[in-house]
Write an enzyme that holds these catalytic residues in place. Structure first.
Site, PDB file in Angstrom:
ATOM      1  N   CYS A 217      51.483  46.872  45.523  1.00 14.07           N
ATOM      2  CA  CYS A 217      50.439  46.990  46.643  1.00 14.07           C
ATOM      3  C   CYS A 217      50.067  45.836  47.476  1.00 14.07           C
ATOM      4  O   CYS A 217      49.877  45.859  48.388  1.00 14.07           O
ATOM      5  CB  CYS A 217      49.298  47.970  46.166  1.00 14.07           C
ATOM      6  SG  CYS A 217      49.864  49.689  45.538  1.00 14.07           S
TER       7      CYS A 217
ATOM      8  N   GLY B 151      38.714  43.391  32.570  1.00  9.41           N
ATOM      9  CA  GLY B 151      37.807  43.404  31.159  1.00  9.41           C
ATOM     10  C   GLY B 151      37.935  42.047  30.428  1.00  9.41           C
ATOM     11  O   GLY B 151      37.760  42.026  29.360  1.00  9.41           O
TER      12      GLY B 151
ATOM     13  N   GLU C 171      34.274  32.701  33.191  1.00  9.89           N
ATOM     14  CA  GLU C 171      34.779  32.226  34.763  1.00  9.89           C
ATOM     15  C   GLU C 171      35.230  30.917  34.567  1.00  9.89           C
ATOM     16  O   GLU C 171      34.791  29.956  35.432  1.00  9.89           O
ATOM     17  CB  GLU C 171      33.667  32.322  35.935  1.00  9.89           C
ATOM     18  CG  GLU C 171      32.836  33.709  35.518  1.00  9.89           C
ATOM     19  CD  GLU C 171      33.670  34.767  36.525  1.00  9.89           C
ATOM     20  OE1 GLU C 171      34.673  34.600  36.914  1.00  9.89           O
ATOM     21  OE2 GLU C 171      33.073  36.040  36.231  1.00  9.89           O
TER      22      GLU C 171
ATOM     23  N   MET D 284      40.753  40.352  38.533  1.00  4.80           N
ATOM     24  CA  MET D 284      39.444  40.847  38.353  1.00  4.80           C
ATOM     25  C   MET D 284      39.427  42.322  37.999  1.00  4.80           C
ATOM     26  O   MET D 284      40.372  43.147  38.213  1.00  4.80           O
ATOM     27  CB  MET D 284      38.857  40.778  39.963  1.00  4.80           C
ATOM     28  CG  MET D 284      38.733  39.213  40.654  1.00  4.80           C
ATOM     29  SD  MET D 284      38.113  39.342  42.204  1.00  4.80           S
ATOM     30  CE  MET D 284      36.457  39.768  41.711  1.00  4.80           C
TER      31      MET D 284
END
Ligand SMILES: Nc1ncnc2c1ncn2[C@@H]1O[C@H](COP(=O)(O)OP(=O)(O)O)[C@@H](O)[C@H]1O
Ligand SMILES: Cc1cn([C@H]2C[C@H](O)[C@@H](COP(=O)(O)O)O2)c(=O)[nH]c1=O
EC number: 2.7.1.21
Length: 174
Positions: free
Chosen positions: A168, A4, A76, A1
């Protein structure tokens, strides 16, 4: 997400528009985040689009179009069922270029099946990165869901997901 993808899709669409080509833009109807009848980037740049319930809707609009369609643009794509692959192939065989944008992986770090199949069929694939919301590096390729609820298909923005790098993501999982 936030890497771009939609911006890139709309940039390609603009090239067709500048060349006075006939194009059709589609979005899944469930994606009502910013608008029902536009494809909208996170920077709020928007372009008219046809919302469809399924890939069959794309084919129906395509076949009803009077004249040649030069380009079909679908945002999408991960929300569509895998039969979109057959429809993309059919439209390509009619001589129309097809551009799709969507997530390759869900928040569980697993592929979205539809995108994976489309990636295999594509002549050209552009993989994009976002800025990791945790470490700030430009290497985010995953989405971390703040409240994991088992729903693989779940429309939302930063209230639900953050763009993160692999390091992360792994730390957040612990
Ligand atoms: N973590 C982030 N990394 C990169 N861009 C971000 C981030 N958060 C918000 N943005 C904004 O999102 C825009 C990209 O939006 P968009 O093209 O709609 O992306 P996508 O379709 O991949 O979600 C960027 O130009 C930037 O303004
Ligand atoms: C990771 C993930 C995302 N989604 C949804 C959330 C958004 O509605 C879109 C992605 O939009 P963007 O243009 O890339 O910002 O997909 C989802 O349903 N499931 C997931 O695992």
């Amino acid at each position: 997400m936030y890497s771009g993808k939609t911006t890139e899709l709309l940039n390609f669409a603009e090239i067709y528009e500048i060349g006075r080509k006939n194009i059709l833009l589609f979005k899944p109807r469930i994606d009502e985040r910013y608008s029902k009848e536009h494809i909208v980037t996170h920077k709020l740049f928007k372009v008219d689009a046809i919302p469809v319930n399924s890939a069959d809707g794309i084919l129906a609009h395509y076949e009803n179009f009077k004249g040649k369609v030069d380009g079909v643009f679908v945002d999408e794509v991960h929300f569509f069922e895998t039969n979109i692959c057959t429809i993309v192939r059919q439209i390509t065989q009619y001589g129309t270029d097809v551009y799709c944008a969507g997530l390759d992986m869900n928040y569980l770090w697993e592929p979205f099946e539809t995108t994976a199949l489309l990636l295999a069929m594509a002549d050209e694939v552009i993989k994009k990165k976002a800025v990791c919301e945790i470490c700030g590096e430009y290497k985010a390729t995953l989405s971390f869901k703040k409240k994991s609820n088992g729903n693989i298909f779940d429309v939302g923005g930063k209230e639900k997901y953050i763009a993160v790098c692999k390091e992360c993501y792994s730390k957040l999982q612990k």
